[in-house]
Design a protein around this motif. Structure first.
Motif, PDB file in Angstrom:
ATOM      1  N   ALA A   8       0.838  -1.191   0.000  1.00 18.75           N
ATOM      2  CA  ALA A   8       0.000   0.000   0.000  1.00 18.75           C
ATOM      3  C   ALA A   8       0.871   1.236   0.000  1.00 18.75           C
ATOM      4  O   ALA A   8       1.993   1.232   0.491  1.00 18.75           O
ATOM      5  CB  ALA A   8      -0.916  -0.002   1.220  1.00 18.75           C
ATOM      6  N   VAL A  64      -3.906   3.403  -0.150  1.00 23.77           N
ATOM      7  CA  VAL A  64      -4.522   2.564  -1.178  1.00 23.77           C
ATOM      8  C   VAL A  64      -5.088   1.328  -0.489  1.00 23.77           C
ATOM      9  O   VAL A  64      -4.344   0.598   0.179  1.00 23.77           O
ATOM     10  CB  VAL A  64      -3.499   2.153  -2.246  1.00 23.77           C
ATOM     11  N   LYS A  69      -7.531   0.501  -6.098  1.00 18.91           N
ATOM     12  CA  LYS A  69      -6.661   1.458  -6.776  1.00 18.91           C
ATOM     13  C   LYS A  69      -7.056   2.860  -6.310  1.00 18.91           C
ATOM     14  O   LYS A  69      -8.216   3.143  -6.059  1.00 18.91           O
ATOM     15  CB  LYS A  69      -6.820   1.351  -8.290  1.00 18.91           C
ATOM     16  N   LEU A  71      -6.187   6.394  -3.795  1.00 18.47           N
ATOM     17  CA  LEU A  71      -6.163   6.632  -2.360  1.00 18.47           C
ATOM     18  C   LEU A  71      -7.568   6.792  -1.790  1.00 18.47           C
ATOM     19  O   LEU A  71      -8.454   7.370  -2.435  1.00 18.47           O
ATOM     20  CB  LEU A  71      -5.359   7.893  -2.054  1.00 18.47           C
TER      21      LEU A  71
END
Length: 331
Positions: A8, A64, A69, A71
């Motif tokens: 992430a 993420v 996909k 933020l």
């Protein structure tokens, strides 16, 4: 159901305009059923590009999500509560909470009439403290008794409302701040239930600490004299033959009849206490109060601590729903 495992990326934004991400050394987050505010600890490398930072400023953490996909907000809206400088090279450590921290650290007095539900009361608390409410606030349905709350924290009042809801047979709810506002999250109601069977370390413990094998429910002395024995409304035994006698005395002014006292007593019985701790790759959207699957068993997250780096790791404390009800709502 979804299995876990992904890296992430994260961003930390101050005052909605300063991107602190390049200066972030580490970020940890903690959420628990025994606290209202989501907490972050952010370590920054002090650099000439670092803007002036002080308690009271707005800040947010984004990441993420697993399997996604782009933020999403993880801690938003957040407020810097504490700043601490140390070390060489110099570091700045920020303690951050979501804005329900104001409900935890503020005190007031409230008188509520009989017949209101916990969600109705929470709307009043939030209104008085300018905390926005989520548009999908659930109806907790259970009608509560009259309450006179003397000087105490707003969060303790909310906790009392939610515990009374559970004691009266209603659902289990936990207040949760989201980017869309404050909501009462019904435990285990998360739409996505993650399966944590892979890439995990599981620790278990079993103990008689906290076990209750016999319960005595007593009423208030009618004379008000301490010399008069309390009236016993009900006495219920559980696993005394197997585990020995671990007696708990309960007094609840709302319980008036033997039938109600027996129901209350049975709800307090507890055998060997099980605790489960799982450490795995981070699924950064899992919060306290969510359900997860471990070895085919559906469990409730009672607390989560996570480190947001190198793909991230999380440590979850888990319990069965009945244990959560006893530990957090019926004490």
């Amino acid at each position: 159901m979804t299995s876990v495992g992904s890296e992430a990326n994260y961003k930390v934004i101050l005052q909605n305009k300063y991107d602190l991400t390049p200066l972030v050394e580490s970020i940890s987050l903690r959420d628990s059923l025994d606290q209202i505010a989501y907490q972050a600890t952010i370590s920054l490398i002090v650099h000439s590009s670092l803007p002036a930072i002080e308690p009271g400023q707005d800040i947010r953490v984004s990441g993420v999500p697993y399997g996604g996909k782009g933020l999403v907000y993880l801690l938003q809206p957040g407020v810097i509560w504490e700043c601490e400088s140390s070390g060489s090279p110099k570091r700045l450590t920020l303690t951050v909470y979501d804005k329900t921290i104001y409900l935890d650290r503020s005190e007031d007095e409230y008188l509520f009439p009989k017949g209101q539900s916990a969600d109705e009361r929470m709307k009043k608390y939030a209104q008085h403290w300018n905390i926005p409410l989520h548009k999908d606030m659930p109806n907790t349905k259970t009608k509560l008794g009259r309450a006179m709350y003397r000087a105490q924290s707003i969060y303790s009042m909310m906790t009392s409302d939610l515990r009374e809801t559970a004691k009266l047979g209603g659902g289990l709810f936990h207040p949760r701040m989201t980017p869309s506002g404050l909501i009462l999250h019904k435990l285990g109601s998360n739409a996505v239930v993650y399966k944590l069977d892979f890439n995990t370390e599981v620790g278990q413990s079993r103990s008689l600490e906290g076990a209750v094998t016999e319960v005595k429910v007593i009423g208030s002395s009618e004379s008000g004299s301490e010399e008069v024995p309390s009236k016993v409304l009900a006495r219920v035994k559980g696993q005394t033959d197997k585990l020995g006698t671990l007696l708990k005395i309960v007094q609840d002014d709302a319980v008036k009849t033997e039938a109600a006292a027996k129901i209350l007593a049975k709800s307090k019985l507890a055998g060997i206490q099980h605790s489960l701790t799982v450490t795995s790759l981070d699924v950064n959207t899992i919060r306290a109060g969510d359900a997860v699957m471990v070895s085919g068993e559906r469990l409730i997250v009672t607390s989560v601590s996570r480190e947001l780096k190198n793909g991230g790791t999380m440590t979850l404390e888990l319990a069965a729903m009945d244990d959560v009800r006893r530990r957090f709502y019926l004490e």
